[in-house]
Design a protein around this motif. Structure first.
Motif, PDB file in Angstrom:
ATOM      1  N   LYS A   1       1.035  -1.467   0.286  1.00 18.74           N
ATOM      2  CA  LYS A   1       0.291  -0.046  -0.008  1.00 18.74           C
ATOM      3  C   LYS A   1       0.410   1.118   0.321  1.00 18.74           C
ATOM      4  N   TYR A   2       1.744   1.400   0.973  1.00 17.98           N
ATOM      5  CA  TYR A   2       2.519   2.407   1.091  1.00 17.98           C
ATOM      6  C   TYR A   2       4.154   2.954   0.299  1.00 17.98           C
ATOM      7  N   GLY A   3       4.256   1.381  -0.021  1.00 17.30           N
ATOM      8  CA  GLY A   3       6.155   0.963  -0.783  1.00 17.30           C
ATOM      9  C   GLY A   3       6.649   0.432   0.752  1.00 17.30           C
ATOM     10  N   GLU A   4       8.362  -0.062   0.307  1.00 16.57           N
ATOM     11  CA  GLU A   4       8.931  -0.575   1.625  1.00 16.57           C
ATOM     12  C   GLU A   4       9.421   0.450   1.909  1.00 16.57           C
ATOM     13  N   GLY A   5      10.212   1.114   3.273  1.00 15.00           N
ATOM     14  CA  GLY A   5      10.543   2.214   3.494  1.00 15.00           C
ATOM     15  C   GLY A   5       9.745   3.271   4.484  1.00 15.00           C
ATOM     16  N   SER A   6       8.238   3.481   3.754  1.00 13.92           N
ATOM     17  CA  SER A   6       8.052   4.644   3.696  1.00 13.92           C
ATOM     18  C   SER A   6       7.257   4.418   5.329  1.00 13.92           C
ATOM     19  N   LYS A   7       6.745   4.704   5.805  1.00 14.86           N
ATOM     20  CA  LYS A   7       6.394   5.515   7.921  1.00 14.86           C
ATOM     21  C   LYS A   7       5.840   4.331   8.290  1.00 14.86           C
ATOM     22  N   ARG A   8       4.527   3.920   7.973  1.00 15.32           N
ATOM     23  CA  ARG A   8       3.927   2.581   8.166  1.00 15.32           C
ATOM     24  C   ARG A   8       4.672   1.545   8.232  1.00 15.32           C
ATOM     25  N   TRP A   9       5.063   1.187   6.722  1.00 15.62           N
ATOM     26  CA  TRP A   9       5.655   0.206   6.171  1.00 15.62           C
ATOM     27  C   TRP A   9       7.421  -0.299   7.413  1.00 15.62           C
ATOM     28  N   SER A  10       7.861   0.726   8.108  1.00  7.95           N
ATOM     29  CA  SER A  10       8.945   0.734   9.233  1.00  7.95           C
ATOM     30  C   SER A  10       7.257   0.160   9.949  1.00  7.95           C
ATOM     31  N   GLU A  11       6.728   0.894  10.776  1.00  9.34           N
ATOM     32  CA  GLU A  11       5.986   0.319  12.044  1.00  9.34           C
ATOM     33  C   GLU A  11       5.758  -0.892  11.661  1.00  9.34           C
ATOM     34  N   ALA A  12       4.878  -1.072  10.349  1.00  3.15           N
ATOM     35  CA  ALA A  12       4.581  -2.287  11.112  1.00  3.15           C
ATOM     36  C   ALA A  12       6.252  -3.412  10.822  1.00  3.15           C
ATOM     37  N   PHE A  13       7.064  -2.941  10.090  1.00  2.00           N
ATOM     38  CA  PHE A  13       7.967  -3.910  10.391  1.00  2.00           C
ATOM     39  C   PHE A  13       8.599  -4.414  11.710  1.00  2.00           C
ATOM     40  N   HIS A  14       8.713  -2.822  12.596  1.00  2.00           N
ATOM     41  CA  HIS A  14       9.012  -2.841  14.031  1.00  2.00           C
ATOM     42  C   HIS A  14       8.147  -3.643  14.362  1.00  2.00           C
ATOM     43  N   HIS A  15       7.232  -3.508  14.770  1.00  2.00           N
ATOM     44  CA  HIS A  15       6.057  -4.133  15.289  1.00  2.00           C
ATOM     45  C   HIS A  15       6.518  -5.219  14.812  1.00  2.00           C
ATOM     46  N   ARG A  16       6.355  -5.964  14.035  1.00  2.00           N
ATOM     47  CA  ARG A  16       6.525  -7.484  13.931  1.00  2.00           C
ATOM     48  C   ARG A  16       8.116  -8.117  14.547  1.00  2.00           C
ATOM     49  N   LEU A  17       8.822  -7.034  14.550  1.00  2.00           N
ATOM     50  CA  LEU A  17       9.647  -7.508  15.671  1.00  2.00           C
ATOM     51  C   LEU A  17       9.806  -7.619  17.011  1.00  2.00           C
ATOM     52  N   ASP A  18       8.834  -6.484  17.566  1.00  2.00           N
ATOM     53  CA  ASP A  18       8.439  -6.641  18.631  1.00  2.00           C
ATOM     54  C   ASP A  18       7.954  -7.740  19.493  1.00  2.00           C
ATOM     55  N   VAL A  19       6.838  -7.889  18.644  1.00  2.00           N
ATOM     56  CA  VAL A  19       5.850  -9.291  19.002  1.00  2.00           C
ATOM     57  C   VAL A  19       6.650 -10.767  18.798  1.00  2.00           C
ATOM     58  N   VAL A  20       7.767 -11.248  17.768  1.00  2.00           N
ATOM     59  CA  VAL A  20       8.544 -12.112  17.955  1.00  2.00           C
ATOM     60  C   VAL A  20       9.067 -11.811  19.027  1.00  2.00           C
ATOM     61  N   ARG A  21       9.645 -10.765  19.331  1.00  2.00           N
ATOM     62  CA  ARG A  21      10.296 -11.611  20.644  1.00  2.00           C
ATOM     63  C   ARG A  21       9.849 -11.274  21.525  1.00  2.00           C
ATOM     64  N   VAL A  22       8.752 -10.459  21.744  1.00  2.00           N
ATOM     65  CA  VAL A  22       7.811 -11.044  23.393  1.00  2.00           C
ATOM     66  C   VAL A  22       7.870 -12.412  23.386  1.00  2.00           C
ATOM     67  N   CYS A  23       7.092 -12.897  22.644  1.00  2.00           N
ATOM     68  CA  CYS A  23       6.679 -14.085  21.753  1.00  2.00           C
ATOM     69  C   CYS A  23       8.036 -15.273  22.323  1.00  2.00           C
ATOM     70  N   VAL A  24       9.333 -15.269  22.033  1.00  2.00           N
ATOM     71  CA  VAL A  24      10.555 -15.736  21.627  1.00  2.00           C
ATOM     72  C   VAL A  24      11.186 -15.635  23.231  1.00  2.00           C
ATOM     73  N   ASP A  25      10.663 -14.403  24.237  1.00  2.00           N
ATOM     74  CA  ASP A  25      11.286 -14.104  25.178  1.00  2.00           C
ATOM     75  C   ASP A  25      10.680 -15.635  26.173  1.00  2.00           C
TER      76      ASP A  25
END
Length: 141
Positions: A53-77
């Motif tokens: 929708k917004y392109g790689e590197g866009s603000k919304r893409w970056s937010e989704a990307f970092h949210h993914r990392l956070d969600v998975v990191r919490v689950c992994v921990d």
């Protein structure tokens, strides 16, 4: 996506109460990264959607990307803490298999760590190989 998953897990839990067999150590350890893998897939879908929708590197893409990392990191921990307790209990129960259990635990930790960066295939195979070695050792007893 979570509601159908929770319904499936609840149904499985309901049926498992009727089943006389307790899950094995390997089944319990394998289930922990499976939950994180499902979370990773769900979050990665949101990243791809934001990219489309917004392109790689866009603000919304970056937010989704970092949210993914956070969600998975919490689950992994969380999985690591549960897995550590399972590992200690199994090592106490079967001290003669301490070496095999340690090998499997090390590869399991590596697999979990690579769920975060979505580079899991080689580590999953390494974990499965060590789990199979442990299973063979247990079966020979």
């Amino acid at each position: 996506m979570r509601k159908p998953l929770l319904a499936t897990l609840f149904t499985s839990l309901l049926w498992s109460t009727l089943a006389p067999a307790e899950p094995t150590y390997i089944e319990k350890m394998t289930g922990l990264p499976a939950i994180c893998s499902i979370d990773a897939i769900e979050q990665q879908t949101k990243v791809w959607d934001a990219e489309r929708k917004y392109g790689e590197g866009s603000k919304r893409w970056s937010e989704a990307f970092h949210h993914r990392l956070d969600v998975v990191r919490v689950c992994v921990d969380d999985a690591k803490s549960k897995g550590k307790a399972l590992y200690r209990a199994e090592a106490d129960r079967l001290p003669q298999l301490k070496s095999e259990l340690a090998d499997m635990y090390v590869s399991w930790l590596g697999y979990l760590d690579h769920l975060i960066d979505d580079d899991r295939d080689a580590y999953e195979r390494q974990y499965e190989l060590s789990a199979n070695r442990l299973k063979a050792q247990v079966d020979s007893m």
